[in-house]
Design a protein around this motif. Structure first.
Motif, PDB file in Angstrom:
ATOM      1  N   LEU A  46       3.281   5.880  -8.170  1.00 24.88           N
ATOM      2  CA  LEU A  46       2.310   5.382  -9.164  1.00 24.88           C
ATOM      3  C   LEU A  46       1.109   5.216  -8.436  1.00 24.88           C
ATOM      4  CD1 LEU A  46       4.070   2.389 -10.769  1.00 24.88           C
ATOM      5  CD2 LEU A  46       4.119   4.742 -11.642  1.00 24.88           C
ATOM      6  N   ASP A  47       0.066   5.724  -9.268  1.00 26.03           N
ATOM      7  CA  ASP A  47      -1.122   5.325  -9.019  1.00 26.03           C
ATOM      8  C   ASP A  47      -1.392   4.216  -9.940  1.00 26.03           C
ATOM      9  OD1 ASP A  47      -4.069   5.170  -9.224  1.00 26.03           O
ATOM     10  OD2 ASP A  47      -4.334   7.209  -9.128  1.00 26.03           O
ATOM     11  N   CYS A  48      -1.444   2.924  -9.346  1.00 19.47           N
ATOM     12  CA  CYS A  48      -1.540   1.819 -10.207  1.00 19.47           C
ATOM     13  C   CYS A  48      -2.584   0.854 -10.316  1.00 19.47           C
ATOM     14  CB  CYS A  48       0.048   1.116  -9.696  1.00 19.47           C
ATOM     15  SG  CYS A  48      -0.532   0.162  -8.005  1.00 19.47           S
ATOM     16  N   ASN A 104      -3.872   5.745 -17.595  1.00 24.01           N
ATOM     17  CA  ASN A 104      -4.247   7.257 -17.461  1.00 24.01           C
ATOM     18  C   ASN A 104      -5.904   7.213 -17.566  1.00 24.01           C
ATOM     19  OD1 ASN A 104      -4.365   9.827 -16.498  1.00 24.01           O
ATOM     20  ND2 ASN A 104      -3.662  10.830 -18.238  1.00 24.01           N
ATOM     21  N   ASN A 105      -6.550   7.012 -16.384  1.00 23.20           N
ATOM     22  CA  ASN A 105      -7.866   7.146 -16.285  1.00 23.20           C
ATOM     23  C   ASN A 105      -8.614   8.281 -17.146  1.00 23.20           C
ATOM     24  OD1 ASN A 105     -10.919   6.193 -15.876  1.00 23.20           O
ATOM     25  ND2 ASN A 105     -10.436   6.023 -13.835  1.00 23.20           N
ATOM     26  N   SER A 106      -8.372   9.128 -16.337  1.00 17.89           N
ATOM     27  CA  SER A 106      -9.118  10.539 -16.614  1.00 17.89           C
ATOM     28  C   SER A 106      -8.540  11.236 -18.075  1.00 17.89           C
ATOM     29  CB  SER A 106      -9.061  11.540 -15.856  1.00 17.89           C
ATOM     30  OG  SER A 106      -9.386  11.196 -14.641  1.00 17.89           O
ATOM     31  N   MET A 138      -2.943   1.943  -4.737  1.00 15.72           N
ATOM     32  CA  MET A 138      -3.866   0.999  -5.705  1.00 15.72           C
ATOM     33  C   MET A 138      -5.434   0.951  -5.388  1.00 15.72           C
ATOM     34  SD  MET A 138      -3.332  -2.583  -7.125  1.00 15.72           S
ATOM     35  CE  MET A 138      -4.154  -3.026  -8.715  1.00 15.72           C
ATOM     36  N   SER A 139      -5.998   1.090  -6.185  1.00 10.39           N
ATOM     37  CA  SER A 139      -7.493   0.833  -5.882  1.00 10.39           C
ATOM     38  C   SER A 139      -7.712  -0.571  -6.376  1.00 10.39           C
ATOM     39  CB  SER A 139      -8.252   1.836  -6.610  1.00 10.39           C
ATOM     40  OG  SER A 139      -9.652   1.206  -6.497  1.00 10.39           O
ATOM     41  N   ALA A 140      -7.618  -1.716  -5.631  1.00 11.17           N
ATOM     42  CA  ALA A 140      -7.593  -3.147  -6.019  1.00 11.17           C
ATOM     43  C   ALA A 140      -9.107  -3.311  -6.649  1.00 11.17           C
ATOM     44  CB  ALA A 140      -7.323  -3.739  -5.007  1.00 11.17           C
ATOM     45  N   LYS A 141      -9.903  -2.203  -6.562  1.00  9.44           N
ATOM     46  CA  LYS A 141     -11.221  -2.579  -7.293  1.00  9.44           C
ATOM     47  C   LYS A 141     -11.006  -2.824  -8.633  1.00  9.44           C
ATOM     48  CE  LYS A 141     -14.471  -0.141  -5.459  1.00  9.44           C
ATOM     49  NZ  LYS A 141     -15.185   1.108  -4.664  1.00  9.44           N
ATOM     50  N   LYS A 142      -9.834  -2.308  -9.370  1.00 12.98           N
ATOM     51  CA  LYS A 142      -9.877  -2.435 -10.804  1.00 12.98           C
ATOM     52  C   LYS A 142      -8.820  -3.682 -11.081  1.00 12.98           C
ATOM     53  CE  LYS A 142     -10.615   2.054 -10.260  1.00 12.98           C
ATOM     54  NZ  LYS A 142     -11.141   2.509  -8.766  1.00 12.98           N
ATOM     55  N   ASP A 143      -7.809  -3.579 -11.247  1.00 12.29           N
ATOM     56  CA  ASP A 143      -6.838  -4.785 -11.576  1.00 12.29           C
ATOM     57  C   ASP A 143      -6.706  -5.638 -10.501  1.00 12.29           C
ATOM     58  OD1 ASP A 143      -6.449  -4.394 -14.313  1.00 12.29           O
ATOM     59  OD2 ASP A 143      -4.723  -3.752 -14.416  1.00 12.29           O
ATOM     60  N   HIS A 200      -9.340   0.333   2.706  1.00 11.89           N
ATOM     61  CA  HIS A 200     -10.474  -0.229   2.171  1.00 11.89           C
ATOM     62  C   HIS A 200     -10.771   0.070   0.638  1.00 11.89           C
ATOM     63  CE1 HIS A 200     -12.387   3.821   2.924  1.00 11.89           C
ATOM     64  NE2 HIS A 200     -13.465   3.456   1.901  1.00 11.89           N
ATOM     65  N   GLN A 201     -10.197   1.129   0.150  1.00 14.67           N
ATOM     66  CA  GLN A 201     -10.250   1.510  -1.495  1.00 14.67           C
ATOM     67  C   GLN A 201      -9.127   2.474  -1.648  1.00 14.67           C
ATOM     68  OE1 GLN A 201     -14.481   3.131  -1.129  1.00 14.67           O
ATOM     69  NE2 GLN A 201     -13.708   3.697  -2.959  1.00 14.67           N
ATOM     70  N   GLY A 202      -9.072   2.808  -2.831  1.00 15.69           N
ATOM     71  CA  GLY A 202      -7.887   3.743  -3.420  1.00 15.69           C
ATOM     72  C   GLY A 202      -7.756   5.003  -2.631  1.00 15.69           C
ATOM     73  N   ARG A 203      -9.129   5.571  -2.301  1.00 20.66           N
ATOM     74  CA  ARG A 203      -9.089   6.968  -1.941  1.00 20.66           C
ATOM     75  C   ARG A 203      -8.732   7.267  -0.529  1.00 20.66           C
ATOM     76  NH1 ARG A 203     -15.091   7.827  -3.826  1.00 20.66           N
ATOM     77  NH2 ARG A 203     -14.335   6.244  -5.313  1.00 20.66           N
ATOM     78  N   ALA A 204      -8.860   5.967   0.073  1.00 18.81           N
ATOM     79  CA  ALA A 204      -8.450   5.823   1.567  1.00 18.81           C
ATOM     80  C   ALA A 204      -7.081   6.102   1.613  1.00 18.81           C
ATOM     81  CB  ALA A 204      -9.031   4.717   2.265  1.00 18.81           C
TER      82      ALA A 204
HETATM   83  C1  LIG Z   1      -6.784   6.380 -11.272  1.00 15.67           C
HETATM   84  C2  LIG Z   1      -7.428   6.063 -10.359  1.00 15.67           C
HETATM   85  N1  LIG Z   1      -7.018   6.638  -9.016  1.00 15.67           N
HETATM   86  C3  LIG Z   1      -7.592   6.535  -7.882  1.00 15.67           C
HETATM   87  C4  LIG Z   1      -8.932   5.952  -7.888  1.00 15.67           C
HETATM   88  C5  LIG Z   1      -9.782   5.814  -6.673  1.00 15.67           C
HETATM   89  O1  LIG Z   1     -10.007   4.586  -6.265  1.00 15.67           O
HETATM   90  P1  LIG Z   1     -11.452   4.230  -5.448  1.00 15.67           P
HETATM   91  O2  LIG Z   1     -12.454   4.292  -6.148  1.00 15.67           O
HETATM   92  O3  LIG Z   1     -11.104   2.805  -5.055  1.00 15.67           O
HETATM   93  O4  LIG Z   1     -11.449   5.119  -4.133  1.00 15.67           O
HETATM   94  C6  LIG Z   1      -9.603   5.507  -8.998  1.00 15.67           C
HETATM   95  C7  LIG Z   1     -11.092   4.968  -9.178  1.00 15.67           C
HETATM   96  O5  LIG Z   1     -11.726   4.916 -10.184  1.00 15.67           O
HETATM   97  C8  LIG Z   1      -8.737   5.690 -10.385  1.00 15.67           C
HETATM   98  O6  LIG Z   1      -9.284   5.303 -11.526  1.00 15.67           O
END
Ligand SMILES: Cc1ncc(COP(=O)(O)O)c(C=O)c1O
Length: 460
Positions: free
Chosen positions: A216-218, A187-189, A256-261, A100-104
């Motif tokens: 890859l965290d893509c 690299n988000n953070s 992949m958290s598809a909530k981005k790209d 359902h999202q990336g963290r799952a």
């Molecule tokens: C680099 C990165 N990895 C993982 C996640 C986690 O994804 P989600 O919010 O869909 O659980 C995010 C969410 O912002 C992210 O930016």
């Protein structure tokens, strides 16, 4: 558009969502009620929402149309088959697990690979990635290149991972104790900075040498591909999608958290090459997310994701996306706002420590800037500094994060040029009265991911 300096949005608006305009007096009340944590505000209290680019995209007419014709069958739905085909084509992985999202996907993969005694290594673990790893009992170590920690330094690929350190760290910990190496692109953070193809390849070579899993965290792979094409020699004649495919080729899998790209409001996946690992993760998927052909998703979510993952590689879209983020960043730089340079793909990161040099780190300068942005202009941003990543020592003294950043994350296809001009005006006011020297204290905090729910109070 060639020959013009104005970046026009490559879409027309067909449907609108009203924004409630508020006064400063109202915002003072709202923020106090939210315990000075902008995560706790109602969205109706926000004028420009830069909290996150995650799940906040505007979908296209094609995606909405796809949602109507989507197949909601429990097993073997057409929409799943479409999504699976698109993800297989992109990642080159034979095993695709919808979540359902990336963290799952992170919870499934890292709880399986993690546990006490295991180490995960990344350019920078995103907060949920780190939390899932640490929750399993494992440790998470960040080894970005040294240039990444100097906000003002210009470098084309500040998202790169330090390959020499990686080699030494794996040798030191012992390959069998490494859960995985995770390359986050962009690299988000670490400031939304891109990772080069060369770095992705070299990380793969080190992982292969030691027999360590490479993931890859893509979630921002398309934006990363834009930078690779325009900044890395030898990449200029490849399409954005080809660049992404080449990068996936080095890894053993992706999350992949598809909530981005993916350009969707909800969705994610895990892709894997190894059948045994895929089988173990599939068991966990069925227990906690859903059957293998939907994970935690409805058919319409999967249909929208299949279309979004194709639209995101459109050259006009990607160029508008990256250049409009750069427009905001370059104007702020010209105004004297200290930023992480160069400007990344999905967000502008302000160096709050340099913006408020008088506020001590243990009074959270980033949180102070987040509060001022909201109070002055109704802009919601997020602190990525010691509120998000700070820890305590045995005496409860703060161990600060490496940087005190505030992120303005730009939702995809949502705001227009005039919204951005308004944001710039708000910053002009902030620059005018930036001599504040008192920050915030935390009055209540949970054990994990404290930035989401902590309460704050202004000092003095
Ligand atoms: C680099 C990165 N990895 C993982 C996640 C986690 O994804 P989600 O919010 O869909 O659980 C995010 C969410 O912002 C992210 O930016």
């Amino acid at each position: 558009m060639e020959g013009f300096k104005t970046i026009i949005e490559p879409f027309r608006i067909k449907m609108v969502e009203p924004i409630e305009l508020t006064t400063r007096v109202e915002r003072e009340l709202f923020l106090e009620k939210a315990h000075y944590n902008t995560f706790l505000l109602h969205s109706s209290e926000v004028i420009i929402d830069f909290l996150t680019d995650s799940g906040t995209s505007a979908m296209s007419a094609n995606q909405w149309a796809g949602m109507i014709v989507a197949d909601e069958s429990y097993a073997g739905a057409r929409s799943w088959e479409r999504m699976e085909a698109v993800v297989k084509h992109l990642t080159g992985c034979p095993f695709i697990l919808p979540t359902h999202q990336g963290r799952a996907a992170e919870r499934i993969l890292y709880s399986h690979l993690g546990g006490k005694g295991k180490t995960f290594i990344s350019n920078t673990h995103f907060d949920t990635t780190r939390a899932n790893i640490e929750f399993s009992g494992a440790e998470a170590i960040d080894i970005p290149i040294k240039e990444a920690t100097i906000p003002s330094l210009e470098h084309p690929f500040k998202g790169n991972l330090d390959v020499d350190k990686l080699d030494a760290l794996i040798a030191d910990k012992g390959a069998k104790n490494i859960g995985a190496v995770i390359l986050t692109v962009t690299n988000n953070s670490g400031g939304g900075q891109p990772v080069s193809m060369q770095n992705a390849r070299e990380v793969g070579e080190v992982c292969k040498k030691h027999g360590v899993l490479y993931i890859l965290d893509c979630c921002r792979i398309a934006e990363n591909s834009w930078f690779v094409k325009h900044r890395e020699a030898g990449m200029e004649n490849k399409t954005y999608e080809q660049i992404a495919q080449e990068m996936f080729g080095f890894a053993d899998g992706a999350i992949m958290s598809a909530k981005k790209d993916g350009l969707v409001n909800m969705g994610g996946f895990m892709s894997l090459k190894d059948p045994e690992l895929a089988a173990a993760c599939t068991n966990l998927l069925i227990i906690t997310e859903g059957f293998t052909t939907y994970g935690g998703l409805s058919g319409r979510d999967m249909e929208a994701m299949a279309i979004g993952l194709t639209e995101v590689f459109d050259p006009d879209y990607l160029t508008y996306r990256i250049r409009s983020t750069q427009y905001l960043g370059d104007k702020l730089t010209a105004m004297g706002v200290p930023l992480v340079r160069p400007i990344g793909g999905h967000a502008v990161y302000i160096d709050a420590k340099a913006f408020y040099p008088n506020i001590p780190i243990n009074q959270y300068p980033g949180q102070a800037l987040v509060a001022e942005l909201y109070l002055t202009g109704g802009i919601r941003a997020v602190e990525i500094g010691s509120v998000m990543f700070g820890k305590y020592d045995a005496l409860k003294n703060l161990i600060p994060a490496p940087m005190e950043l505030v992120r303005l994350a730009i939702p995809r296809r949502v705001y227009t040029q005039s919204h951005i001009e308004y944001v710039l005006e708000v910053f002009e006011k902030l620059v005018g009265y930036r001599t504040r020297n008192k920050g915030y204290k935390i009055t209540k905090e949970p054990e994990f991911l404290r930035h989401f729910t902590s309460h704050f109070a202004p000092i003095g």
